[in-house]
Design a protein around this motif. Structure first.
Motif, PDB file in Angstrom:
ATOM      1  N   ALA A   1      63.441 140.611  24.699  1.00 10.63           N
ATOM      2  CA  ALA A   1      62.486 141.644  24.290  1.00 10.63           C
ATOM      3  C   ALA A   1      63.088 142.315  23.060  1.00 10.63           C
ATOM      4  O   ALA A   1      64.090 141.866  22.522  1.00 10.63           O
ATOM      5  CB  ALA A   1      62.253 142.633  25.423  1.00 10.63           C
ATOM      6  N   LYS A   2      62.484 143.374  22.607  1.00 13.32           N
ATOM      7  CA  LYS A   2      63.045 144.087  21.450  1.00 13.32           C
ATOM      8  C   LYS A   2      64.422 144.655  21.797  1.00 13.32           C
ATOM      9  O   LYS A   2      64.692 145.004  22.955  1.00 13.32           O
ATOM     10  CB  LYS A   2      62.093 145.196  21.013  1.00 13.32           C
ATOM     11  N   HIS A   3      65.244 144.742  20.773  1.00 12.79           N
ATOM     12  CA  HIS A   3      66.616 145.220  20.967  1.00 12.79           C
ATOM     13  C   HIS A   3      66.606 146.620  21.564  1.00 12.79           C
ATOM     14  O   HIS A   3      65.941 147.524  21.043  1.00 12.79           O
ATOM     15  CB  HIS A   3      67.352 145.194  19.621  1.00 12.79           C
ATOM     16  N   SER A   4      67.373 146.815  22.620  1.00 11.07           N
ATOM     17  CA  SER A   4      67.309 148.068  23.380  1.00 11.07           C
ATOM     18  C   SER A   4      68.360 149.096  22.987  1.00 11.07           C
ATOM     19  O   SER A   4      68.449 150.151  23.628  1.00 11.07           O
ATOM     20  CB  SER A   4      67.440 147.760  24.880  1.00 11.07           C
ATOM     21  N   GLY A   5      69.155 148.796  21.983  1.00  8.65           N
ATOM     22  CA  GLY A   5      70.194 149.750  21.607  1.00  8.65           C
ATOM     23  C   GLY A   5      70.577 149.651  20.145  1.00  8.65           C
ATOM     24  O   GLY A   5      69.856 149.082  19.332  1.00  8.65           O
ATOM     25  N   GLN A   6      71.723 150.228  19.833  1.00  6.81           N
ATOM     26  CA  GLN A   6      72.292 150.182  18.482  1.00  6.81           C
ATOM     27  C   GLN A   6      73.627 149.455  18.546  1.00  6.81           C
ATOM     28  O   GLN A   6      74.481 149.773  19.388  1.00  6.81           O
ATOM     29  CB  GLN A   6      72.510 151.600  17.939  1.00  6.81           C
ATOM     30  N   ASP A   7      73.809 148.470  17.655  1.00  6.37           N
ATOM     31  CA  ASP A   7      75.066 147.736  17.609  1.00  6.37           C
ATOM     32  C   ASP A   7      76.009 148.343  16.562  1.00  6.37           C
ATOM     33  O   ASP A   7      75.599 148.619  15.429  1.00  6.37           O
ATOM     34  CB  ASP A   7      74.821 146.267  17.280  1.00  6.37           C
ATOM     35  N   PHE A   8      77.262 148.534  16.970  1.00  7.19           N
ATOM     36  CA  PHE A   8      78.322 149.005  16.078  1.00  7.19           C
ATOM     37  C   PHE A   8      79.274 147.828  15.860  1.00  7.19           C
ATOM     38  O   PHE A   8      80.011 147.443  16.775  1.00  7.19           O
ATOM     39  CB  PHE A   8      79.074 150.182  16.707  1.00  7.19           C
ATOM     40  N   ALA A   9      79.246 147.251  14.662  1.00  9.64           N
ATOM     41  CA  ALA A   9      80.100 146.103  14.362  1.00  9.64           C
ATOM     42  C   ALA A   9      81.532 146.570  14.119  1.00  9.64           C
ATOM     43  O   ALA A   9      81.816 147.269  13.142  1.00  9.64           O
ATOM     44  CB  ALA A   9      79.563 145.356  13.147  1.00  9.64           C
ATOM     45  N   VAL A  10      82.427 146.175  15.033  1.00  7.45           N
ATOM     46  CA  VAL A  10      83.851 146.527  14.944  1.00  7.45           C
ATOM     47  C   VAL A  10      84.664 145.362  15.490  1.00  7.45           C
ATOM     48  O   VAL A  10      84.158 144.546  16.265  1.00  7.45           O
ATOM     49  CB  VAL A  10      84.184 147.812  15.750  1.00  7.45           C
ATOM     50  N   PRO A  11      85.933 145.266  15.111  1.00  4.67           N
ATOM     51  CA  PRO A  11      86.774 144.186  15.647  1.00  4.67           C
ATOM     52  C   PRO A  11      86.971 144.331  17.149  1.00  4.67           C
ATOM     53  O   PRO A  11      86.941 145.437  17.698  1.00  4.67           O
ATOM     54  CB  PRO A  11      88.104 144.368  14.903  1.00  4.67           C
ATOM     55  N   THR A  12      87.203 143.207  17.813  1.00  9.78           N
ATOM     56  CA  THR A  12      87.540 143.228  19.230  1.00  9.78           C
ATOM     57  C   THR A  12      88.788 144.088  19.456  1.00  9.78           C
ATOM     58  O   THR A  12      89.759 143.998  18.694  1.00  9.78           O
ATOM     59  CB  THR A  12      87.798 141.798  19.746  1.00  9.78           C
ATOM     60  N   GLY A  13      88.743 144.921  20.481  1.00 12.55           N
ATOM     61  CA  GLY A  13      89.882 145.786  20.790  1.00 12.55           C
ATOM     62  C   GLY A  13      89.772 147.184  20.217  1.00 12.55           C
ATOM     63  O   GLY A  13      90.682 147.995  20.397  1.00 12.55           O
ATOM     64  N   THR A  14      88.667 147.490  19.526  1.00  7.04           N
ATOM     65  CA  THR A  14      88.460 148.850  19.006  1.00  7.04           C
ATOM     66  C   THR A  14      88.160 149.799  20.165  1.00  7.04           C
ATOM     67  O   THR A  14      87.410 149.460  21.093  1.00  7.04           O
ATOM     68  CB  THR A  14      87.289 148.871  18.012  1.00  7.04           C
ATOM     69  N   GLU A  15      88.749 150.987  20.130  1.00 15.16           N
ATOM     70  CA  GLU A  15      88.528 151.947  21.214  1.00 15.16           C
ATOM     71  C   GLU A  15      87.073 152.416  21.251  1.00 15.16           C
ATOM     72  O   GLU A  15      86.490 152.737  20.221  1.00 15.16           O
ATOM     73  CB  GLU A  15      89.444 153.159  21.063  1.00 15.16           C
TER      74      GLU A  15
END
Length: 233
Positions: free
Chosen positions: A119-133
């Motif tokens: 369905a339509k995207h249900s949130g906001q994606d924050f592009a960060v490296p794996t392991g970011t707090e």
């Protein structure tokens, strides 16, 4: 203490005049000796005269001498210090903050459509490296945490859902590590997990939702909500 007579005052005035003349002529040694002799007498007027001698030793033609090398006469020796940048204030219990405290890029936004979502995207994606707090955007209680989207399905990978004090819920998904458990109390800005690439994910990022309940399907625009709460996102 001996009385200071008019005669004595006149003698002192003549002494000061003589000292000034000697200093101007450059006979510094004689001036210093004369000043010491006057000071040794102990009379207040003589002490004042000795102070005058000391002042005159460094004075020639009305200009002060003996300044530190490299400094112009009368220059201030006060050191200029740089101020440390003011540290940012810690968030309070009333604040709302971004789920990532640091650099990130906003990628897929709320309401996007495409073949990556059923369905339509249900949130906001924050592009960060794996392991970011990843941090809690507000104080609350963890209601769901773990694999399988914390019960919302495998597409979310590892996830956390928090119920906040105002009845709002937030969800954090695709995590590489979950650092809280259901029932934990968390504060604004507290670390709850590390970002990752688990579940249905095309690259490392944090998927973030704001919901009206703990369950999938109740999401609202998360960026609109956070900005209304004055969060810096």
């Amino acid at each position: 203490m001996p009385k200071i007579t008019t005669h004595r005052i006149r003698e002192n005035l003549r002494l000061r005049t003589r000292v000034a003349t000697v200093a101007a002529a450059g006979v510094t040694a004689s001036v210093v000796l004369t000043g010491a002799a006057v000071a040794a007498d102990g009379n207040p007027a003589d002490v004042y005269a000795a102070h005058t001698v000391s002042d005159l030793v460094g004075t020639v033609g009305g200009e002060r001498t003996g300044e530190p090398a490299g400094e112009p006469a009368g220059a201030s020796t006060e050191k200029t210090t740089e101020r440390e940048p003011a540290a940012e204030a810690e968030p309070t219990a009333e604040d709302w903050v971004a789920p990532i405290d640091g650099d990130y890029e906003l990628s897929a936004t709320y309401g996007n459509s495409g073949d990556r979502w059923t369905a339509k995207h249900s949130g906001q994606d924050f592009a960060v490296p794996t392991g970011t707090e990843v941090q809690s955007v507000h104080g609350g209680t963890v209601v769901k945490a773990g694999g399988n989207g914390a019960g919302d399905g495998p597409a979310y990978g590892n996830a956390v859902v928090i119920e906040h004090d105002d009845g709002t819920f937030t969800q954090y998904a695709h995590l590489s590590e979950v650092d809280v458990a259901a029932g934990d109390r968390v504060e604004t800005g507290e670390r709850i997990a590390l970002s990752g690439n688990t579940g249905n994910s095309s690259g490392p990022h944090l998927h973030f939702e704001v919901r009206t309940s703990a369950e999938y399907g109740t999401a609202i625009d998360p960026m609109e909500f956070l900005r209304a709460e004055n969060a810096k996102v």
